[in-house]
Design a protein around this motif. Structure first.
Motif, short mmCIF file in Angstrom:
data_model
loop_
_atom_site.label_atom_id
_atom_site.label_comp_id
_atom_site.label_asym_id
_atom_site.label_seq_id
_atom_site.Cartn_x
_atom_site.Cartn_y
_atom_site.Cartn_z
N GLU A 127 0.81 -1.22 0.00
CA GLU A 127 0.00 0.00 0.00
C GLU A 127 0.84 1.26 0.00
N SER A 164 0.83 -4.63 -5.98
CA SER A 164 1.40 -5.93 -5.67
C SER A 164 1.23 -6.86 -6.86
N SER A 207 -3.66 -5.16 -2.95
CA SER A 207 -3.17 -5.24 -1.58
C SER A 207 -4.00 -6.27 -0.83
#
Length: 316
Positions: free
Chosen positions: A105, A125, A145
């Motif tokens: 994040e 991610s 995330s």
């Protein structure tokens, strides 16, 4: 060193490639088998740990990959270990109590990555999936995330008992400290996974499907094209859907990779994950065996990496 390949074609650093197929493996509706299987999954209390007694244990097995060690005797003090992988609900309580922000994040600092276009440095991610025309098994997804496992528009609503994913090493450490524990080292992790089974291929024995029963959430079908979900699940499964090992631990094999505190090598930035994930299969990646180990950059997060914790306090 933050998952440099993951910043995509704009950075010219994608190195994990696969088949080009027109099929999304994530985001599919649950199959009837999965719905039926979920009904048998066992949710657990938030702080459900099992004691592993002190003693001498044998770990390891005949190596299948060069990074594996053969059989060896080890000694350990007693420790408590989470019965299951840390769940979305547990991690959400941690975040609510502390305001913690995971690595996925956070926007990377351009000063740390001078070789990458700053415009490509965004929070996000790695998400597994294969789509037409791309040819990649993994994609860096901005906004992905633990809260949004497949990126913007996805959520963990209704998935309290699923293992939390998109967890980097620092995230797992932070949660463990908050929960009054730490991450297991590789020796502790394998002792717990084996549960007394010496030298066996899998944590329950030498047959992957004893008596034809699925014992872990893994991949079935032609990887990476189709996971048929024959074990009841396409992708992640909630905790406790498969028979526990002889210590009472669930999902030590498959479902999600689990961080350990052990470095993989002399490189301090590379850690070790154990247990494999739902992407492993006997005919493709057999690293869900208890003797197997996998190197992973500690600042990396992905849709198949989670963790569980231990405590060495006998009075817990």
């Amino acid at each position: 060193m933050m998952q440099k390949w993951a910043f995509g074609a704009a950075a010219g650093l994608v190195v994990l490639t696969g088949l080009t197929v027109g099929y999304w493996l994530l985001g599919r509706d649950a199959s009837p088998e999965a719905v039926a299987a979920i009904q048998h999954c066992s949710a657990a209390p938030a702080n459900d740990r099992i004691w592993v007694p002190a003693g001498r244990y044998q770990i390891g097995a005949t190596p299948r990959y060069r990074e594996e060690a053969g059989p060896q005797e080890v000694e350990t003090a007693g420790f408590w270990i989470d019965r299951h992988e840390v769940t979305n609900a547990q991690f959400a309580r941690f975040v609510a109590a502390t305001g913690y922000v995971t690595v996925a994040e956070q926007t990377p600092d351009p000063a740390d990555y001078p070789e990458i276009d700053p415009a490509a440095l965004v929070a996000g991610s790695a998400v597994f999936g294969v789509s037409a025309g791309e040819g990649y098994w993994w994609r860096f997804v901005p906004g992905a995330s633990w809260r949004a496992p497949q990126g913007p528009g996805s959520s963990i609503a209704g998935r309290d008992d699923y293992p939390v994913v998109h967890i980097a090493y620092a995230d797992a450490q932070a949660y463990a400290a908050w929960a009054g524990g730490e991450l297991p080292n590789e020796t502790e992790w394998e002792i717990a996974a084996r549960a007394g089974h010496v030298g066996t291929e899998f944590e329950w024995g030498d047959e992957f499907r004893p008596d034809g029963q699925w014992r872990a959430n893994s991949w079935q079908g032609p990887f990476p094209v189709i996971d048929t979900g024959d074990d009841g699940f396409v992708g992640l499964a909630p905790i406790g859907c498969f028979e526990p090992n002889d210590l009472g631990l669930v999902d030590m094999t498959g479902n999600v990779w689990e961080w350990t505190s052990s470095p993989f090598s002399a490189d301090p930035e590379t850690g070790t994950i154990r247990g494999g994930s739902y992407l492993c299969a006997p005919n493709y990646c057999a690293r869900f065996r208890p003797a197997a180990r996998q190197a992973q950059e500690r600042d990396f997060s992905a849709s198949h990496i989670g963790f569980r914790t231990i405590s060495r306090d006998p009075a817990l």
